[in-house]
Scaffold this motif. Structure first.
Motif, PDB file in Angstrom:
ATOM      1  N   GLN A   2      -2.776  -4.699  -8.425  1.00 30.21           N
ATOM      2  CA  GLN A   2      -1.739  -5.700  -8.185  1.00 30.21           C
ATOM      3  C   GLN A   2      -0.523  -5.032  -7.554  1.00 30.21           C
ATOM      4  O   GLN A   2      -0.122  -3.950  -7.949  1.00 30.21           O
ATOM      5  CB  GLN A   2      -1.316  -6.343  -9.496  1.00 30.21           C
ATOM      6  CG  GLN A   2      -2.333  -7.247 -10.113  1.00 30.21           C
ATOM      7  CD  GLN A   2      -1.790  -7.835 -11.403  1.00 30.21           C
ATOM      8  OE1 GLN A   2      -0.923  -7.260 -12.050  1.00 30.21           O
ATOM      9  NE2 GLN A   2      -2.312  -8.985 -11.777  1.00 30.21           N
ATOM     10  N   GLU A   3       0.038  -5.719  -6.600  1.00 28.84           N
ATOM     11  CA  GLU A   3       1.190  -5.181  -5.882  1.00 28.84           C
ATOM     12  C   GLU A   3       2.362  -4.916  -6.831  1.00 28.84           C
ATOM     13  O   GLU A   3       3.032  -3.898  -6.707  1.00 28.84           O
ATOM     14  CB  GLU A   3       1.597  -6.180  -4.794  1.00 28.84           C
ATOM     15  CG  GLU A   3       2.424  -5.575  -3.713  1.00 28.84           C
ATOM     16  CD  GLU A   3       2.643  -6.536  -2.547  1.00 28.84           C
ATOM     17  OE1 GLU A   3       3.514  -6.240  -1.747  1.00 28.84           O
ATOM     18  OE2 GLU A   3       1.956  -7.567  -2.455  1.00 28.84           O
ATOM     19  N   TYR A   7       4.271  -1.317  -7.462  1.00 30.02           N
ATOM     20  CA  TYR A   7       5.710  -1.120  -7.287  1.00 30.02           C
ATOM     21  C   TYR A   7       6.363  -0.568  -8.547  1.00 30.02           C
ATOM     22  O   TYR A   7       7.282   0.247  -8.483  1.00 30.02           O
ATOM     23  CB  TYR A   7       6.397  -2.411  -6.843  1.00 30.02           C
ATOM     24  CG  TYR A   7       6.014  -2.832  -5.434  1.00 30.02           C
ATOM     25  CD1 TYR A   7       5.790  -1.891  -4.442  1.00 30.02           C
ATOM     26  CD2 TYR A   7       5.893  -4.174  -5.098  1.00 30.02           C
ATOM     27  CE1 TYR A   7       5.438  -2.275  -3.159  1.00 30.02           C
ATOM     28  CE2 TYR A   7       5.547  -4.558  -3.815  1.00 30.02           C
ATOM     29  CZ  TYR A   7       5.323  -3.604  -2.845  1.00 30.02           C
ATOM     30  OH  TYR A   7       4.978  -3.971  -1.568  1.00 30.02           O
ATOM     31  N   ASN A  85       2.012   5.751  -0.979  1.00 32.17           N
ATOM     32  CA  ASN A  85       3.189   4.926  -0.734  1.00 32.17           C
ATOM     33  C   ASN A  85       4.504   5.709  -0.832  1.00 32.17           C
ATOM     34  O   ASN A  85       5.556   5.154  -0.566  1.00 32.17           O
ATOM     35  CB  ASN A  85       3.216   3.754  -1.725  1.00 32.17           C
ATOM     36  CG  ASN A  85       2.178   2.712  -1.359  1.00 32.17           C
ATOM     37  OD1 ASN A  85       2.402   1.886  -0.501  1.00 32.17           O
ATOM     38  ND2 ASN A  85       1.022   2.783  -1.999  1.00 32.17           N
TER      39      ASN A  85
END
Length: 87
Positions: A2-3, A7, A85
């Motif tokens: 899940q994003e 994050y 990322n």
């Protein structure tokens, strides 16, 4: 993944230069804390604390947990995704 979770983990790692640099130092390799400490020029105790934090978040694993000296760490798939990322 899940994003939102990505994050959260990304923020958790980036808020600490020790965690960020430890994760970067390991990358796709398998390293001992002393090697990481030399790579990023910090004390082994600081690396150990960062590794402990990263391990709790399942970003790194110790591949030979049973030994007392010469422990080796590598990034998990999750750790590599977070690292991707950061760069």
């Amino acid at each position: 993944m899940q994003e939102i979770k990505l994050y959260e983990l990304l923020g958790y790692v980036k808020i600490s230069p020790y965690r960020t640099n430890t994760l970067k130092s390991i990358g796709k390799d398998i390293k001992m804390p002393s090697e990481i400490a030399r790579d990023i020029n910090i004390n082994t105790s600081q690396v150990s604390a960062a590794l402990s934090d990263l391990k709790k978040q399942k970003l790194v694993i110790c591949v030979n947990e049973e030994v007392r000296k010469g422990r080796l760490y590598k990034c998990t798939e999750l750790g590599l995704e977070v690292l991707e990322n950061i760069k």
